[in-house]
Design a protein around this motif. Structure first.
Motif, PDB file in Angstrom:
ATOM      1  N   GLY A 161      20.016  11.775  16.045  1.00 44.74           N
ATOM      2  CA  GLY A 161      19.994  11.125  14.744  1.00 44.74           C
ATOM      3  C   GLY A 161      20.189  12.123  13.614  1.00 44.74           C
ATOM      4  O   GLY A 161      20.890  11.838  12.636  1.00 44.74           O
ATOM      5  N   ASP A 162      19.585  13.311  13.759  1.00 47.52           N
ATOM      6  CA  ASP A 162      19.721  14.337  12.728  1.00 47.52           C
ATOM      7  C   ASP A 162      21.163  14.799  12.575  1.00 47.52           C
ATOM      8  O   ASP A 162      21.599  15.153  11.471  1.00 47.52           O
ATOM      9  CB  ASP A 162      18.837  15.545  13.070  1.00 47.52           C
ATOM     10  CG  ASP A 162      17.348  15.234  13.004  1.00 47.52           C
ATOM     11  OD1 ASP A 162      16.984  14.216  12.380  1.00 47.52           O
ATOM     12  OD2 ASP A 162      16.559  15.999  13.594  1.00 47.52           O
ATOM     13  N   ARG A 169      28.014   6.378  13.686  1.00 50.10           N
ATOM     14  CA  ARG A 169      27.682   5.464  14.780  1.00 50.10           C
ATOM     15  C   ARG A 169      27.319   6.254  16.029  1.00 50.10           C
ATOM     16  O   ARG A 169      27.984   7.229  16.365  1.00 50.10           O
ATOM     17  CB  ARG A 169      28.882   4.544  15.103  1.00 50.10           C
ATOM     18  CG  ARG A 169      29.213   3.528  14.020  1.00 50.10           C
ATOM     19  CD  ARG A 169      30.083   4.121  12.929  1.00 50.10           C
ATOM     20  NE  ARG A 169      31.415   4.503  13.409  1.00 50.10           N
ATOM     21  CZ  ARG A 169      32.188   5.389  12.768  1.00 50.10           C
ATOM     22  NH1 ARG A 169      31.768   6.007  11.670  1.00 50.10           N
ATOM     23  NH2 ARG A 169      33.401   5.669  13.246  1.00 50.10           N
ATOM     24  N   LEU A 170      26.289   5.806  16.696  1.00 49.76           N
ATOM     25  CA  LEU A 170      25.884   6.368  17.981  1.00 49.76           C
ATOM     26  C   LEU A 170      25.913   5.251  19.007  1.00 49.76           C
ATOM     27  O   LEU A 170      25.344   4.179  18.770  1.00 49.76           O
ATOM     28  CB  LEU A 170      24.484   6.979  17.885  1.00 49.76           C
ATOM     29  CG  LEU A 170      23.930   7.721  19.106  1.00 49.76           C
ATOM     30  CD1 LEU A 170      22.896   8.755  18.669  1.00 49.76           C
ATOM     31  CD2 LEU A 170      23.304   6.792  20.140  1.00 49.76           C
ATOM     32  N   VAL A 171      26.586   5.469  20.132  1.00 47.88           N
ATOM     33  CA  VAL A 171      26.656   4.457  21.183  1.00 47.88           C
ATOM     34  C   VAL A 171      26.100   5.041  22.476  1.00 47.88           C
ATOM     35  O   VAL A 171      26.437   6.162  22.867  1.00 47.88           O
ATOM     36  CB  VAL A 171      28.093   3.930  21.391  1.00 47.88           C
ATOM     37  CG1 VAL A 171      28.479   2.964  20.296  1.00 47.88           C
ATOM     38  CG2 VAL A 171      29.117   5.053  21.493  1.00 47.88           C
ATOM     39  N   LEU A 185      24.466  -0.088  19.878  1.00 46.21           N
ATOM     40  CA  LEU A 185      25.179   0.558  18.786  1.00 46.21           C
ATOM     41  C   LEU A 185      24.166   0.872  17.695  1.00 46.21           C
ATOM     42  O   LEU A 185      23.495  -0.025  17.186  1.00 46.21           O
ATOM     43  CB  LEU A 185      26.272  -0.354  18.235  1.00 46.21           C
ATOM     44  CG  LEU A 185      26.912   0.064  16.910  1.00 46.21           C
ATOM     45  CD1 LEU A 185      27.694   1.365  17.066  1.00 46.21           C
ATOM     46  CD2 LEU A 185      27.812  -1.051  16.367  1.00 46.21           C
ATOM     47  N   PHE A 186      24.051   2.166  17.363  1.00 46.63           N
ATOM     48  CA  PHE A 186      23.169   2.615  16.287  1.00 46.63           C
ATOM     49  C   PHE A 186      24.034   3.005  15.089  1.00 46.63           C
ATOM     50  O   PHE A 186      25.086   3.624  15.243  1.00 46.63           O
ATOM     51  CB  PHE A 186      22.366   3.852  16.717  1.00 46.63           C
ATOM     52  CG  PHE A 186      21.397   3.615  17.845  1.00 46.63           C
ATOM     53  CD1 PHE A 186      20.051   3.437  17.595  1.00 46.63           C
ATOM     54  CD2 PHE A 186      21.848   3.592  19.158  1.00 46.63           C
ATOM     55  CE1 PHE A 186      19.149   3.240  18.637  1.00 46.63           C
ATOM     56  CE2 PHE A 186      20.958   3.397  20.211  1.00 46.63           C
ATOM     57  CZ  PHE A 186      19.609   3.216  19.948  1.00 46.63           C
ATOM     58  N   ARG A 187      23.577   2.644  13.908  1.00 49.04           N
ATOM     59  CA  ARG A 187      24.237   3.078  12.677  1.00 49.04           C
ATOM     60  C   ARG A 187      23.213   3.804  11.804  1.00 49.04           C
ATOM     61  O   ARG A 187      22.050   3.397  11.727  1.00 49.04           O
ATOM     62  CB  ARG A 187      24.817   1.890  11.907  1.00 49.04           C
ATOM     63  CG  ARG A 187      26.043   1.278  12.572  1.00 49.04           C
ATOM     64  CD  ARG A 187      26.670   0.208  11.691  1.00 49.04           C
ATOM     65  NE  ARG A 187      27.828  -0.388  12.333  1.00 49.04           N
ATOM     66  CZ  ARG A 187      29.064   0.068  12.232  1.00 49.04           C
ATOM     67  NH1 ARG A 187      29.299   1.149  11.497  1.00 49.04           N
ATOM     68  NH2 ARG A 187      30.061  -0.537  12.848  1.00 49.04           N
ATOM     69  N   ALA A 193      19.425   2.272  12.688  1.00 54.05           N
ATOM     70  CA  ALA A 193      19.178   0.880  13.069  1.00 54.05           C
ATOM     71  C   ALA A 193      20.133   0.544  14.198  1.00 54.05           C
ATOM     72  O   ALA A 193      21.256   1.064  14.259  1.00 54.05           O
ATOM     73  CB  ALA A 193      19.410  -0.043  11.879  1.00 54.05           C
ATOM     74  N   SER A 194      19.699  -0.324  15.111  1.00 56.10           N
ATOM     75  CA  SER A 194      20.541  -0.591  16.273  1.00 56.10           C
ATOM     76  C   SER A 194      20.611  -2.079  16.583  1.00 56.10           C
ATOM     77  O   SER A 194      19.776  -2.870  16.130  1.00 56.10           O
ATOM     78  CB  SER A 194      20.016   0.155  17.500  1.00 56.10           C
ATOM     79  OG  SER A 194      18.842  -0.459  18.021  1.00 56.10           O
TER      80      SER A 194
END
Length: 216
Positions: A161-162, A169-171, A185-187, A193-194
């Motif tokens: 996250g950092d 976006r993190l998947v 899916l995180f934004r 938030a996911s």
């Protein structure tokens, strides 16, 4: 074996039928020789719809799961992408077809060397393969517009996250102990938030398991 036909069958039977429709992604899946990224003894199974073991506790992700994760990540031409647990480099190669630059992080030296060799052989020059502890990410080239984890995790390490850019976006497939794995899916908009995308039985990356607490 006719690998070109196998690739077309994978695209038509596993990706298009599961709502993967980004032409850039489909083109990458149909072009990249997935059989080169698996052990020699598994080449005949390179295009089946399941995760395949690479050794060293790593897996090459099921095509449908990888395709849907990358499509949800909405990679743009100039994006910087981090692939965590990159294994032999296949997912990094797929992401490279859409991104500006890709960092492929792997902590197993043998797999990192294999990834470097394959990417060089395929003349994919916008991927940097780096070796380091997965949980720490790769802060040297952060922030990233997209982070992909190739394997399931029990929770998202704080470092990921950092290192994600604002709006990034993190998947990943998140699979807490005893629960069903779910692709998410995180934004990042201040905080992460996911939302759940779909269920997935992706194997958990051992070194990214949630630290266990002792109960007395």
């Amino acid at each position: 074996m006719d690998y070109a036909s196998a690739r077309r069958n994978m695209v038509d039977g596993q990706l298009r039928t599961n709502r993967v429709n980004d032409p850039r992604l489909l083109g990458a899946f149909e072009t990249l020789p997935r059989e080169l990224f698996v052990p020699d003894t598994a080449r005949g199974f390179a295009y089946v719809d399941e995760d395949l073991p690479l050794g060293h506790g790593r897996w090459i992700m099921e095509p449908m799961v990888l395709g849907r994760l990358l499509q949800e990540a909405e990679i743009e031409e100039g994006d910087a992408v981090l692939v965590v647990a990159a294994g032999s480099g296949y997912s990094a190669a797929v992401a490279a077809s859409m991104a500006g630059s890709v960092v492929a992080l792997e902590e197993e030296t043998a797999l990192a060397e294999q990834a470097r060799s394959l990417l060089q052989e395929l003349e994919i020059d916008n991927v940097s393969v780096v070796t380091g502890e997965l949980r720490k990410g790769w802060p040297e080239q952060a922030p990233y517009d997209v982070i992909l984890v190739e394997g399931a995790i029990e929770e998202v390490p704080a470092a990921f996250g950092d290192q994600l850019a604002e709006g990034g976006r993190l998947v990943a497939v998140v699979r807490p102990p005893g629960e069903v794995g779910r692709a998410r899916l995180f934004r990042k908009n201040g905080t992460l938030a996911s939302r759940v995308l779909f269920d997935a039985a992706t194997p958990v990356i051992e070194s990214l398991r949630k630290p266990r607490s002792f109960v007395f």
